[in-house]
Design an enzyme around this catalytic site. Structure first.
Site, PDB file in Angstrom:
ATOM      1  N   LYS A  14       0.829  -1.210   0.000  1.00 41.30           N
ATOM      2  CA  LYS A  14       0.000   0.000   0.000  1.00 41.30           C
ATOM      3  C   LYS A  14       0.862   1.259   0.000  1.00 41.30           C
ATOM      4  O   LYS A  14       0.550   2.229  -0.674  1.00 41.30           O
ATOM      5  CB  LYS A  14      -0.933   0.030   1.224  1.00 41.30           C
ATOM      6  CG  LYS A  14      -1.869  -1.168   1.316  1.00 41.30           C
ATOM      7  CD  LYS A  14      -2.900  -1.014   2.438  1.00 41.30           C
ATOM      8  CE  LYS A  14      -2.276  -0.882   3.812  1.00 41.30           C
ATOM      9  NZ  LYS A  14      -1.532  -2.076   4.260  1.00 41.30           N
ATOM     10  N   ARG A  89      -8.736   1.416  10.471  1.00 41.98           N
ATOM     11  CA  ARG A  89      -8.282   0.074  10.824  1.00 41.98           C
ATOM     12  C   ARG A  89      -9.266  -0.635  11.751  1.00 41.98           C
ATOM     13  O   ARG A  89      -9.068  -1.807  12.045  1.00 41.98           O
ATOM     14  CB  ARG A  89      -6.942   0.181  11.561  1.00 41.98           C
ATOM     15  CG  ARG A  89      -5.713  -0.050  10.690  1.00 41.98           C
ATOM     16  CD  ARG A  89      -4.485   0.180  11.564  1.00 41.98           C
ATOM     17  NE  ARG A  89      -3.333  -0.526  11.129  1.00 41.98           N
ATOM     18  CZ  ARG A  89      -2.405  -0.032  10.305  1.00 41.98           C
ATOM     19  NH1 ARG A  89      -2.547   1.158   9.788  1.00 41.98           N
ATOM     20  NH2 ARG A  89      -1.346  -0.748  10.003  1.00 41.98           N
ATOM     21  N   ARG A 128      11.697  -7.093   5.159  1.00 47.48           N
ATOM     22  CA  ARG A 128      11.781  -5.658   5.430  1.00 47.48           C
ATOM     23  C   ARG A 128      12.435  -5.396   6.791  1.00 47.48           C
ATOM     24  O   ARG A 128      13.152  -4.418   6.971  1.00 47.48           O
ATOM     25  CB  ARG A 128      10.360  -5.071   5.412  1.00 47.48           C
ATOM     26  CG  ARG A 128      10.314  -3.575   5.582  1.00 47.48           C
ATOM     27  CD  ARG A 128       8.931  -3.038   5.351  1.00 47.48           C
ATOM     28  NE  ARG A 128       8.078  -3.226   6.522  1.00 47.48           N
ATOM     29  CZ  ARG A 128       6.777  -2.919   6.554  1.00 47.48           C
ATOM     30  NH1 ARG A 128       6.180  -2.448   5.485  1.00 47.48           N
ATOM     31  NH2 ARG A 128       6.082  -3.103   7.647  1.00 47.48           N
ATOM     32  N   ARG A 134      12.608  -1.412  11.132  1.00 46.36           N
ATOM     33  CA  ARG A 134      11.481  -0.777  11.799  1.00 46.36           C
ATOM     34  C   ARG A 134      11.235  -1.427  13.153  1.00 46.36           C
ATOM     35  O   ARG A 134      11.271  -2.647  13.271  1.00 46.36           O
ATOM     36  CB  ARG A 134      10.227  -0.922  10.932  1.00 46.36           C
ATOM     37  CG  ARG A 134       9.811   0.363  10.262  1.00 46.36           C
ATOM     38  CD  ARG A 134       8.666   0.121   9.329  1.00 46.36           C
ATOM     39  NE  ARG A 134       7.449  -0.295  10.027  1.00 46.36           N
ATOM     40  CZ  ARG A 134       6.248  -0.272   9.462  1.00 46.36           C
ATOM     41  NH1 ARG A 134       6.124   0.143   8.221  1.00 46.36           N
ATOM     42  NH2 ARG A 134       5.191  -0.667  10.134  1.00 46.36           N
ATOM     43  N   ARG A 145       0.479  -7.640  14.615  1.00 45.71           N
ATOM     44  CA  ARG A 145      -0.142  -6.741  13.635  1.00 45.71           C
ATOM     45  C   ARG A 145      -1.030  -7.512  12.668  1.00 45.71           C
ATOM     46  O   ARG A 145      -2.105  -7.056  12.298  1.00 45.71           O
ATOM     47  CB  ARG A 145       0.921  -5.934  12.903  1.00 45.71           C
ATOM     48  CG  ARG A 145       1.327  -4.693  13.698  1.00 45.71           C
ATOM     49  CD  ARG A 145       2.784  -4.335  13.484  1.00 45.71           C
ATOM     50  NE  ARG A 145       3.093  -4.034  12.117  1.00 45.71           N
ATOM     51  CZ  ARG A 145       4.238  -4.398  11.503  1.00 45.71           C
ATOM     52  NH1 ARG A 145       5.153  -5.064  12.156  1.00 45.71           N
ATOM     53  NH2 ARG A 145       4.438  -4.082  10.254  1.00 45.71           N
TER      54      ARG A 145
END
Ligand code: ADP
Length: 193
Positions: A14, A89, A128, A134, A145
């Site tokens: 996204k 969300r 990632r 992150r 998540r």
């Protein structure tokens, strides 16, 4: 005016596609994760408040997120449309967004539903984690998540499908292929209006 909403699981692309749409159509890419990361980076009051929740892969309280989006959508650069990514969300956030857009008489033009098998999500996020470092891309953060996505966010797909402006985008393909399809969808949407 193009009011675009991006829905879909973590790692579906996204962010990448949101930036491409933003550049091509001159619309602001309003990505809640980016906004929160900027706030944390600057150490603002908001940043300090959300940091422990963000780091653990939890959901920031609805009232905070709703206030943030209400303000952001009212900014001048969103007057001709927007690409919303990462909000809503939860059902409460979705209702608040419906109300906000009703108030300003600007319905969503299209909801792009990024479709990605869960195992590919996990694979992409794990990769990632190594590349970007992150704080929430830990194995537990990723699991939490994705669980919250299934529990809280996935049901919103039906909410938008019922309104008839949902378009599915198979996201387990190269960036270029997904981008080509999105452009095709957005051109079609523009013709229909
Ligand atoms: P991802 O989709 O990979 O989890 P994002 O950058 O979109 O990444 O979001 C990162 C984190 O920011 C979320 O895990 C959550 O803690 C917080 N966040 C972003 N948007 C929202 C939202 N609409 N409601 C609650 N928390 C949010």
């Amino acid at each position: 005016m193009l009011n675009i909403l991006l829905l879909g699981p973590q790692g579906a692309g996204k962010g990448t596609q949101g930036k491409l749409i933003s550049r091509e159509y001159g619309l602001p890419h309003i990505a809640t994760g980016d906004i929160l990361r900027a706030a944390m980076g600057e150490g603002t009051e908001l940043g300090c408040k959300v940091k422990p929740i963000y780091d653990a892969g939890g959901l920031v309280p609805d009232d905070i997120m709703i206030g943030l989006i209400r303000e952001r959508l009212a900014a001048d650069d969103a007057a001709n449309g927007f690409v919303l990514d990462g909000f809503p969300r939860t059902a409460v956030q979705a209702e608040a967004l419906d109300e906000m857009l009703d108030e300003i008489g600007r319905p969503l033009t299209v909801v792009l539903e990024f479709q990605l098998p869960e195992e590919v999500s996990i694979e992409r996020l794990t990769r990632r984690a190594g590349e970007e470092g992150r704080a929430d891309d830990t194995p537990e953060g990723i699991r939490r998540r994705l669980r919250l996505y299934h529990e809280e966010t996935e049901p919103l797909i039906e909410h938008y499908r019922a309104r008839g402006n949902l378009v599915g985008i198979p996201a387990d393909r190269p960036v270029e292929a997904v981008w080509t399809e999105i452009q095709r969808v957005l051109e079609q949407v523009a013709v229909e209006r």
